[in-house]
Design an enzyme around this catalytic site. Structure first.
Site, PDB file in Angstrom:
ATOM      1  N   CYS A  46      65.359  26.816   7.536  1.00 33.50           N
ATOM      2  CA  CYS A  46      65.693  27.205   6.172  1.00 33.50           C
ATOM      3  C   CYS A  46      65.516  25.941   5.334  1.00 33.50           C
ATOM      4  O   CYS A  46      65.509  24.832   5.868  1.00 33.50           O
ATOM      5  CB  CYS A  46      67.124  27.701   6.049  1.00 33.50           C
ATOM      6  SG  CYS A  46      67.340  29.427   6.517  1.00 33.50           S
ATOM      7  N   CYS A  64      64.452  32.030   5.599  1.00 31.64           N
ATOM      8  CA  CYS A  64      64.574  32.207   4.156  1.00 31.64           C
ATOM      9  C   CYS A  64      63.180  32.236   3.545  1.00 31.64           C
ATOM     10  O   CYS A  64      62.249  31.633   4.082  1.00 31.64           O
ATOM     11  CB  CYS A  64      65.435  31.114   3.523  1.00 31.64           C
ATOM     12  SG  CYS A  64      64.712  29.480   3.463  1.00 31.64           S
ATOM     13  N   CYS A 110      54.396  24.137   6.167  1.00 33.09           N
ATOM     14  CA  CYS A 110      55.145  23.589   7.299  1.00 33.09           C
ATOM     15  C   CYS A 110      54.303  22.550   8.019  1.00 33.09           C
ATOM     16  O   CYS A 110      53.074  22.591   7.986  1.00 33.09           O
ATOM     17  CB  CYS A 110      55.507  24.703   8.280  1.00 33.09           C
ATOM     18  SG  CYS A 110      56.739  25.852   7.650  1.00 33.09           S
TER      19      CYS A 110
END
Length: 171
Positions: A12, A88, A96
């Protein structure tokens, strides 16, 4: 020969609620078959007090519960990961890092406990409901026949778990 434990990272943005709950829950219900971690792209100052309180009341050891950066999990010498799940929408939309081990990935959105409002009892109930939802989804996940599914079939099952109706019935 014993099956090795699968490593799972929950993400998250702030690593202050959902990902921490998922880490604690999977380490408990995974019964040694899974080793769970949590992190955030922009970790906060620490877990939400309502989350720590619920985990403590649920019998989790909260002494080591803290918000962590995902950088340590993406370092060149980091241990390989088997699964990475964003919990989320904001973290899911971020770029990422490249995770070691070519993990399976999935997006499993849950309501944000940081957005709970109302009285203390109402906030606690909201956080408890989110934890229940996470627990339900993880209960299905730990019962998937991971070792016997090919990569495409496993990815399809992981994606199915990310849908809102995923926890209404077990696969």
């Amino acid at each position: 020969m014993a099956e090795r434990a699968y490593s799972v990272l929950f993400l998250c943005t702030r690593n202050s609620a959902r990902s921490i709950m998922a880490e604690c829950l999977l380490n408990r219900i995974g019964a040694g078959r899974f080793v769970a971690y949590s992190a955030g792209s922009h970790p906060g100052d620490g877990p939400l007090p309502d989350v720590v309180d619920l985990l403590d009341r649920s019998g989790f050891d909260v002494a080591q519960v803290r918000s962590k950066s995902w950088d340590a999990f993406a370092a060149p010498d980091a241990a390989p990961l088997d699964f990475v799940f964003t919990l989320c929408d904001q973290a899911a939309g971020e770029t990422c890092p490249v995770w070691p081990g070519q993990p399976m990935t999935g997006h499993w959105p849950f309501p944000d406990p940081a957005k709970a409002s109302g009285s203390k009892a109402e906030r606690r109930a909201f956080v408890a409901d989110v934890m229940r939802q996470i627990n339900n989804r993880l209960g299905i996940f730990v019962n998937l026949p991971i070792a016997s599914l090919d990569r495409m079939s496993l990815q399809r099952r992981i994606d199915e778990l990310g849908r809102d109706d995923a926890t209404q019935s077990a696969p």
